[in-house]
Design an enzyme around this catalytic site. Structure first.
Site, PDB file in Angstrom:
ATOM      1  NE  ARG A  32     -33.128 -38.836  60.815  1.00 55.68           N
ATOM      2  CZ  ARG A  32     -31.805 -38.898  60.791  1.00 55.68           C
ATOM      3  NH1 ARG A  32     -31.208 -40.070  60.938  1.00 55.68           N
ATOM      4  NH2 ARG A  32     -31.071 -37.817  60.643  1.00 55.68           N
ATOM      5  CB  ILE A  71     -32.049 -35.977  56.683  1.00 56.54           C
ATOM      6  CG1 ILE A  71     -33.251 -36.087  57.620  1.00 56.54           C
ATOM      7  CG2 ILE A  71     -31.127 -37.166  56.859  1.00 56.54           C
ATOM      8  CD1 ILE A  71     -34.135 -37.308  57.307  1.00 56.54           C
ATOM      9  CB  SER A  72     -31.448 -31.917  60.876  1.00 56.59           C
ATOM     10  OG  SER A  72     -31.255 -30.812  60.045  1.00 56.59           O
ATOM     11  CD  GLN A  73     -27.637 -34.554  66.726  1.00 52.88           C
ATOM     12  OE1 GLN A  73     -27.428 -33.345  66.595  1.00 52.88           O
ATOM     13  NE2 GLN A  73     -27.152 -35.260  67.722  1.00 52.88           N
ATOM     14  CG  ASP A 102     -31.916 -29.696  56.625  1.00 56.99           C
ATOM     15  OD1 ASP A 102     -32.625 -30.683  56.407  1.00 56.99           O
ATOM     16  OD2 ASP A 102     -32.249 -28.531  56.389  1.00 56.99           O
TER      17      ASP A 102
END
Length: 236
Positions: A49, A75-77, A233
């Site tokens: 990530r 950037i999403s969870q 996001d």
């Protein structure tokens, strides 16, 4: 020669630390919260990530939260990404359309799961950055373009899976039209200032759609071409 050895040792240590943190993220934040798909869990163990973040945010790569990326996006969870992918049930033979590619992280994961990934992002600068990172990871089955996500991928035929990373009051008609028979579409539905639900739409026999609520989430609006504002996001 000595300098090359030192650099190799440092890189090896960074790689081991990244692997440790990534495994901990999967074990605690994802599997520990009920995600059971072995293929999704494996993909999230494999894709680093931190590569999708600016260096100054790399230390936050495996935290249980969204992380900023350029153009006011995030950037999403990790858990929400995993939840969407598990609900999408991507098979190895599936064609996937992602709306709102952002950093390219979800596209990289989907590339591990499906046959082909077509991804759209509104910001050209993010498209260029994401393409570079996907090339670095060897994701040869991803086609990433700049475009209006509400229009889908008009020249791409039908998709087995469509994943949308922004909320709308309703599902864009173009996306429903591009969903293949037995296809699954994941999208947050609801008012940006009120409750939203991560929703799964399945295209059944004779083109009928079945809609299922999965869980409550919080995303910003899906922005079409010509609209003001920027897409972000979401995080729950």
């Amino acid at each position: 020669m000595h300098g090359e050895v030192v650099r190799a040792v440092k890189e090896s240590k960074r790689s081991r630390r990244s692997r440790f943190l990534r495994d901990a993220m999967v074990d605690v934040q994802i599997a520990g919260r009920g995600i059971r798909s072995r293929r999704v869990l494996l993909a999230m163990r494999q894709v680093p990530r931190e590569i999708f973040l600016d260096r100054r945010f790399a230390e936050a790569a495996y935290e249980d939260s969204a992380v900023p990326i350029p153009k006011g996006q995030t950037i999403s969870q990790p858990y929400i990404v995993a939840r969407m992918l598990e609900a999408a049930a991507i098979a190895k033979s599936d064609r996937v359309l992602e709306i709102g590619a952002g950093s390219g992280y979800l596209a990289a994961l989907a590339a591990k799961l499906g046959r082909e990934v077509c991804a759209l992002e509104r910001h050209e600068a993010l498209v260029q950055r994401a393409r570079s990172r996907l090339r670095h990871l060897g994701c040869r089955n991803v086609d990433l373009r700049q475009g209006d996500g509400t229009a889908g991928w008009p020249d791409g035929g039908e998709f087995d899976v469509i994943v949308v990373s922004a909320a709308g009051a309703q599902i864009p008609a173009a996306l429903k039209a591009q969903l293949a028979p037995s296809g699954r579409l994941l999208i947050p539905l609801g008012d940006p200032d009120d409750v939203q639900w991560l929703t799964k739409l399945t295209r059944g026999p004779e083109g009928r759609f079945v809609e299922d609520r999965i869980e409550e989430v919080r995303f910003v609006p899906l922005v079409s071409a010509g609209s003001r504002g920027s897409r972000d996001d979401g995080r729950p």
